[in-house]
Scaffold this motif. Structure first.
Motif, short mmCIF file in Angstrom:
data_model
loop_
_atom_site.label_atom_id
_atom_site.label_comp_id
_atom_site.label_asym_id
_atom_site.label_seq_id
_atom_site.Cartn_x
_atom_site.Cartn_y
_atom_site.Cartn_z
N GLU A 7 0.83 -1.19 0.00
CA GLU A 7 0.00 0.00 0.00
C GLU A 7 0.88 1.25 0.00
OE1 GLU A 7 -2.92 0.23 3.05
OE2 GLU A 7 -4.07 -1.48 2.31
N TYR A 8 0.47 2.23 -0.77
CA TYR A 8 1.15 3.53 -0.77
C TYR A 8 0.09 4.59 -1.03
CZ TYR A 8 1.23 2.69 -5.89
OH TYR A 8 0.89 2.41 -7.20
N ARG A 9 0.44 5.86 -0.90
CA ARG A 9 -0.57 6.92 -0.93
C ARG A 9 -0.16 8.08 -1.80
NH1 ARG A 9 -4.47 7.41 3.14
NH2 ARG A 9 -4.50 5.67 4.62
N SER A 97 4.73 8.42 -7.03
CA SER A 97 4.59 7.68 -5.79
C SER A 97 4.89 6.20 -5.99
CB SER A 97 3.18 7.86 -5.22
OG SER A 97 3.04 7.21 -3.98
N THR A 101 7.93 4.20 -4.20
CA THR A 101 7.65 2.96 -3.48
C THR A 101 8.57 1.85 -3.97
OG1 THR A 101 5.35 3.60 -3.14
CG2 THR A 101 5.87 1.26 -2.92
#
Length: 239
Positions: A7-9, A97, A101
């Protein structure tokens, strides 16, 4: 082979990517982003990540929609795609992003990275490269690449491979001409290959099932374009 979800944002948007690597190899190795077709992070993108991992890379298939959402067809996904086309800053942030990551993973050599993308994902490769992401190479497949924005000139560093179907009605000739003019101006190392009798989505074995005119799988074009991508990466990562 190993894989895990990550998960990343970007702001309030939670994105869920798929990392694949060969755990029989030790030490950091080149990392490759995989940007999926417009529909989202589906089996097509995960399989490409797995294939890259088998070649010795660490591959991260990115989520561009949020929550790992996969759309069933073109009409359902078009609002999401148009929203990103209309907000290229948000689009680029999601691409960046994913890159950040990838290079944060302990298996990855952050100094040796590349990106590949299919359809909308191929256009995403260009959006990432245009903001100066330190990519050694990008390879796009049946990509609807948009023209650059003001301020983009001179920021792209990557070697570029564009793989296009000669019978693709989605990718327009004037769009390819605009992109190659950009690459010429910035004196980049680039290739544009047109595959005869190949349509849009020629790398996707399920393309014919979508029943859309001008979309279709072409096994020969897929194999040839993948081989050319492999040669590009071997060249880019040895220097």
């Amino acid at each position: 082979m190993k894989s895990r979800k990550i998960e990343y944002r970007v702001g309030d948007t939670v994105l869920v990517g798929y990392l694949a690597w060969d755990d029989a190899r030790s030490g950091p190795r080149p990392g490759v982003l995989v940007f999926p077709e417009a529909f989202g992070l589906n089996e097509h993108a995960r399989l490409r990540a797995d294939r890259l991992a088998q070649l010795g890379y660490v591959a991260f298939a990115a989520d561009l929609h949020g929550q790992g959402k996969v759309y069933p067809d073109l009409p359902s996904v078009m609002p999401a795609i148009k929203a990103l086309y209309g907000d290229r800053e948000q689009w680029r942030q999601r691409a960046r992003s994913a890159f950040d990551t990838l290079i944060a993973q302990p298996e990855v050599d952050a100094q040796r990275t590349a990106a590949i993308g299919f359809c909308f994902g191929g256009a995403t490769c260009f959006e990432l490269a245009r903001i100066g992401a330190p990519l050694a190479a990008i390879a796009t497949f049946h990509a609807g690449i948009l023209p650059e924005q003001a301020g983009d000139a001179g920021r792209m560093q990557a070697r570029v491979l564009i793989c296009n179907g000669a019978d693709d009605p989605v990718v327009k000739k004037d769009a390819l001409e605009a992109v190659t003019a950009e690459l010429r101006r910035d004196r980049l190392d680039w290739q544009l290959i047109q595959y005869g009798s190949a349509s849009h989505s020629f790398t996707d074995p399920t393309a014919d099932q979508r029943g859309m005119p001008g979309f279709g799988y072409n096994a020969l074009a897929e194999a040839r374009s993948w081989a050319t991508m492999r040669a590009l990466f071997e060249d880019a990562f040895q220097r």
